[in-house]
Write a protein that holds these residues in place. Structure first.
Motif, PDB file in Angstrom:
ATOM      1  N   SER A 101       0.835  -1.211   0.000  1.00  0.00           N
ATOM      2  CA  SER A 101       0.000   0.000   0.000  1.00  0.00           C
ATOM      3  C   SER A 101       0.866   1.256   0.000  1.00  0.00           C
ATOM      4  CB  SER A 101      -0.929  -0.019   1.216  1.00  0.00           C
ATOM      5  OG  SER A 101      -0.184   0.087   2.430  1.00  0.00           O
ATOM      6  N   VAL A 157       2.288   1.689  -3.488  1.00  0.00           N
ATOM      7  CA  VAL A 157       1.282   2.252  -4.397  1.00  0.00           C
ATOM      8  C   VAL A 157       1.123   3.746  -4.145  1.00  0.00           C
ATOM      9  CG1 VAL A 157      -1.164   2.198  -4.995  1.00  0.00           C
ATOM     10  CG2 VAL A 157       0.069   0.064  -4.667  1.00  0.00           C
ATOM     11  N   GLU A 211       3.849   5.752  -5.673  1.00  0.00           N
ATOM     12  CA  GLU A 211       3.784   5.828  -7.134  1.00  0.00           C
ATOM     13  C   GLU A 211       2.604   6.642  -7.624  1.00  0.00           C
ATOM     14  OE1 GLU A 211       3.684   2.807 -11.006  1.00  0.00           O
ATOM     15  OE2 GLU A 211       3.812   2.028  -8.947  1.00  0.00           O
ATOM     16  N   TYR A 212       1.431   6.512  -6.988  1.00  0.00           N
ATOM     17  CA  TYR A 212       0.211   7.145  -7.499  1.00  0.00           C
ATOM     18  C   TYR A 212      -0.223   8.359  -6.703  1.00  0.00           C
ATOM     19  CZ  TYR A 212      -0.443   2.960 -10.353  1.00  0.00           C
ATOM     20  OH  TYR A 212      -0.280   1.947 -11.266  1.00  0.00           O
ATOM     21  N   HIS A 267      -8.593   6.133  -9.328  1.00  0.00           N
ATOM     22  CA  HIS A 267      -8.076   4.789  -9.023  1.00  0.00           C
ATOM     23  C   HIS A 267      -9.255   3.817  -8.897  1.00  0.00           C
ATOM     24  CE1 HIS A 267      -5.086   7.681  -7.183  1.00  0.00           C
ATOM     25  NE2 HIS A 267      -4.405   7.126  -8.188  1.00  0.00           N
ATOM     26  N   LEU A 309      -4.446  -1.727 -10.420  1.00  0.00           N
ATOM     27  CA  LEU A 309      -3.220  -2.381  -9.968  1.00  0.00           C
ATOM     28  C   LEU A 309      -3.014  -3.744 -10.631  1.00  0.00           C
ATOM     29  CD1 LEU A 309      -3.424  -1.629  -6.131  1.00  0.00           C
ATOM     30  CD2 LEU A 309      -2.147  -0.381  -7.868  1.00  0.00           C
ATOM     31  N   GLU A 317       0.555  -4.279 -11.785  1.00  0.00           N
ATOM     32  CA  GLU A 317       1.621  -3.990 -10.828  1.00  0.00           C
ATOM     33  C   GLU A 317       2.041  -5.258 -10.089  1.00  0.00           C
ATOM     34  OE1 GLU A 317       3.143  -1.184 -10.407  1.00  0.00           O
ATOM     35  OE2 GLU A 317       1.907   0.063 -11.714  1.00  0.00           O
ATOM     36  N   LEU A 345       3.288  -6.249  -6.666  1.00  0.00           N
ATOM     37  CA  LEU A 345       3.308  -5.635  -5.345  1.00  0.00           C
ATOM     38  C   LEU A 345       3.564  -6.626  -4.220  1.00  0.00           C
ATOM     39  CD1 LEU A 345       0.214  -3.300  -5.824  1.00  0.00           C
ATOM     40  CD2 LEU A 345       2.623  -2.640  -5.944  1.00  0.00           C
ATOM     41  N   GLU A 404      -6.046  -6.942  -4.522  1.00  0.00           N
ATOM     42  CA  GLU A 404      -6.115  -5.516  -4.852  1.00  0.00           C
ATOM     43  C   GLU A 404      -7.066  -4.777  -3.924  1.00  0.00           C
ATOM     44  OE1 GLU A 404      -7.547  -2.675  -8.564  1.00  0.00           O
ATOM     45  OE2 GLU A 404      -7.015  -4.773  -8.937  1.00  0.00           O
ATOM     46  N   THR A 414      -5.863  -1.734  -1.660  1.00  0.00           N
ATOM     47  CA  THR A 414      -6.518  -0.438  -1.861  1.00  0.00           C
ATOM     48  C   THR A 414      -7.116   0.082  -0.564  1.00  0.00           C
ATOM     49  OG1 THR A 414      -7.024  -1.106  -4.127  1.00  0.00           O
ATOM     50  CG2 THR A 414      -8.233   0.779  -3.254  1.00  0.00           C
ATOM     51  N   TYR A 461      -4.290   1.506   1.216  1.00  0.00           N
ATOM     52  CA  TYR A 461      -3.809   2.663   0.445  1.00  0.00           C
ATOM     53  C   TYR A 461      -4.668   3.898   0.697  1.00  0.00           C
ATOM     54  CZ  TYR A 461      -3.247   5.470  -3.845  1.00  0.00           C
ATOM     55  OH  TYR A 461      -3.074   6.493  -4.730  1.00  0.00           O
TER      56      TYR A 461
END
Length: 614
Positions: free
Chosen positions: A143, A146, A149-150, A158, A163, A166, A168, A185, A189, A192
């Motif tokens: 998380s 991510v 990066e985002y 999103h 993802l 990706e 991860l 994911e 998320t 995240y």
């Protein structure tokens, strides 16, 4: 002369152009760099070029690593590049990597580029399973990766599936649970979304702070053997040396912190670790290859130097770097706050603009709806006018119907009153009918008793009749005697006591007729009433029935009356015979005197009741 000088200058230029250089490729965690290096360059020259290119000042953590046969080696700074055992093929590939790891990343890593390179390298080691990571920590680290990066999580940007491409999580963690990529994911998320408001640098630092607590973080493992020839693993990290079992890289059997080691030395393939405590045992182990021994010694020296450096006052260069880093962080913080305010203002402006647009569209819709409502209201007004006219006519009709309904209601009320009166009369008649029924039931019972008594009397009368008949036949069969006191001529002319004159006309048919008359009277007496009289004419009918029954009751004698009547008739016969017959017939007259004892009671009004008097 001039031509000779020119020839000399051309030769020197040609010699410079023909000077030997070699090409290198530097692979960092983000990109590849290519440089053209001179033959005389040492390892430090190339390393400094790469650090300047990257803008890296914390150079003591990093090094240039290259592959040689089945092992790896680090480029030595004090020797020429080409004099070392580097690959001969050009471009020569070097990997710019972290050679030594900090004890505390948050305190030791000053530059953002240093932090970013460490983040990328540790992330790769975790995904390649060179560093063991539990599943829960893997999801949390993913998380933060991510977020780095985002940026902040935005549901509008999103969306599910962003993802999918990706990498991860370690494959070991993915295979450990029976979960789909969508489920992983979703979990990543969810974590995240909780990191909203952090910058990329902060997310990377949080990643490193979690990773540095893992058991295999920053440890370089080497296969060794002790004096007994047992295979072991030697781990070298920022804190010291550790001895592991070959199948367990997480928990060391024993450790030698750097502050407790007095000396490390090796001779050919044998390493010796001497503790500060001279009474402690010296640990010796063997390594199979010389290159590995050299690499172990380099790592031990570098980690020990950094260990001691951390515990001394920072150098002026490091202090300047930290001050610049603090100023840079403060500037970035101010800039981030300014950007945050601008972003907030922009979002508020966008929200206000969207609200105005929405309000404008709403007002337009309301105006359009108002116009349509106006048209509908005009149409409705016309319809209402027509409906009002129709309603007025219907009101007149309803008023007329209401008057008719009122008249009908009055009539119904009168009818209801009459019905109530009739119901009351009917109830009264029913009560009277019940009383009459009770009376008639009593009368029926009384008459049944009388009929039973009359039946009994009839049986007795028939018996008496039979005896009287026999008696009379006996009397008529004898001679008629004339009283001696009477002269034969003193008798009346119409009286004759001969057998012919004295024989009574008392035949069987007369007797049967007499019985039938008595039975008829008895049946008439016992017969029930043909029906109940009506309540209105009940009293009149009852009186009329009593009047009609008077002669009927007078024509029927009770047993006492019959007895008295028979007695009277007997006495009449007795005195008649006494005056008309002579003394010679007294014996026969005695039989007539006993007639009242055996004569059958009869109906007096019937002329056939007493045939012997006919």
């Amino acid at each position: 002369m001039a031509s000779a000088f020119a020839a000399k200058m051309g030769f020197n230029s040609l010699m410079r152009k023909q000077a030997k250089t070699f090409n290198v490729r530097i692979s960092t965690m983000e990109s590849d760099l290519e440089f053209s290096c001179e033959v005389k360059w040492k390892g430090k020259d190339l390393f400094d070029l790469v650090c300047r290119t990257l803008g890296l000042r914390e150079t003591w953590f990093f090094g240039l690593r290259y592959n040689i046969k089945d092992t790896v080696a680090w480029l030595k700074m004090d020797k020429k590049v080409l004099d070392q055992e580097v690959p001969k093929e050009e471009p020569i590939t070097f990997h710019f990597l972290a050679k030594f790891y900090p004890e505390n990343a948050e305190e030791e890593l000053v530059q953002d580029i240093t932090q970013h390179l460490f983040f990328l390298q540790v992330k790769k080691k975790i995904l390649d399973e060179e560093i063991h990571c539990p599943p829960e920590a893997s999801v949390l680290l993913a998380s933060y990766a991510v977020h780095a990066e985002y940026g902040d999580y935005d549901p509008a940007v999103h969306k599910p599936g962003f993802l999918a491409e990706e990498e991860l999580l370690p494959k070991r963690v993915i295979n450990l649970y029976q979960m789909t990529p969508e489920m992983w994911e979703e979990r990543i998320t969810a974590c995240y979304a909780e990191h909203r408001g952090r910058t990329r640098d902060e997310a990377e630092m949080e990643y490193l702070k979690i990773a540095q607590d893992l058991d295999m973080y920053g440890v370089n493992y080497f296969l060794i053997r002790n004096k007994k020839g047992t295979d072991l693993l030697l781990g070298v990290d920022a804190l010291g040396l550790h001895i592991y079992e070959p199948d367990n890289k997480l928990t060391p059997k024993c450790s030698f912190p750097w502050n407790e080691i007095r000396n490390i030395s090796y001779s050919d393939k044998e390493f010796t670790i001497k503790p500060l405590d001279k009474k402690a045992n010296v640990f010796k182990f063997n390594s199979s290859r010389l290159r590995v021994n050299k690499l172990i010694l380099q790592l031990c020296i570098g980690n020990h130097d950094l260990f001691m450096r951390r515990r001394r006052v920072d150098s002026l260069e490091v202090q300047q770097m930290k001050a610049q880093a603090r100023e840079e962080r403060a500037r970035k913080q101010v800039e981030r706050q300014r950007l945050q305010r601008e972003k907030q203002l922009r979002e508020e402006a966008e929200r206000a603009r969207d609200e105005l647009k929405r309000r404008l569209i709403q007002l337009q819709d309301e105006a359009h709806m108002a116009n349509e409502a106006l048209l509908r209201s005009e149409q409705t007004a016309d319809l209402l006018a027509e409906k009002a006219q129709i309603a007025e006519e219907e009101a007149k009709l309803l008023a007329q119907k209401a008057a008719e309904a009122e008249t009908e209601m009055q009539r119904i009320k009168v009818t209801a009153i009459r019905g109530q009166e009739e119901r009351r009369l009917m109830e009264q008649k029913m009560l009277e009918a019940k009383m009459v029924a009770l009376k008639m039931a009593e009368e029926s019972e009384r008459r049944a008793k009388e009929a039973e008594q009359l039946k009994q009397d009839l049986l007795e009368a028939r018996d008496s009749e039979r005896r009287a008949k026999n008696k009379l036949l006996e009397i008529t069969s004898k001679a008629v005697y004339v009283s001696p006191g009477l002269a034969p001529d003193s008798m009346p002319q119409d009286v004759s006591f001969s057998r012919e004159n004295l024989s009574f006309d008392f035949k069987d048919t007369d007797m049967k007729r007499l019985s039938m008359e008595i039975e008829k009277e008895n049946l008439h007496y016992r017969a029930p009433s043909p029906g109940l009289p009506s309540l209105r004419n009940f009293k009149q009918q009852s009186c009329r029935d009593e009047d009609e029954q008077l002669p009927r009751t007078s024509s029927i004698c009770t047993p006492g009356q019959l007895k008295r009547q028979i007695t009277l008739q007997g006495f009449m016969v007795f005195f008649f015979l006494k005056n008309t017959v002579d003394k010679k017939t007294k014996q026969k007259n005695a039989h007539c005197l006993n007639l009242h004892q055996i004569f059958v009671p009869c109906v007096c009004t019937n002329k056939n009741a007493c045939l012997f008097l006919h």
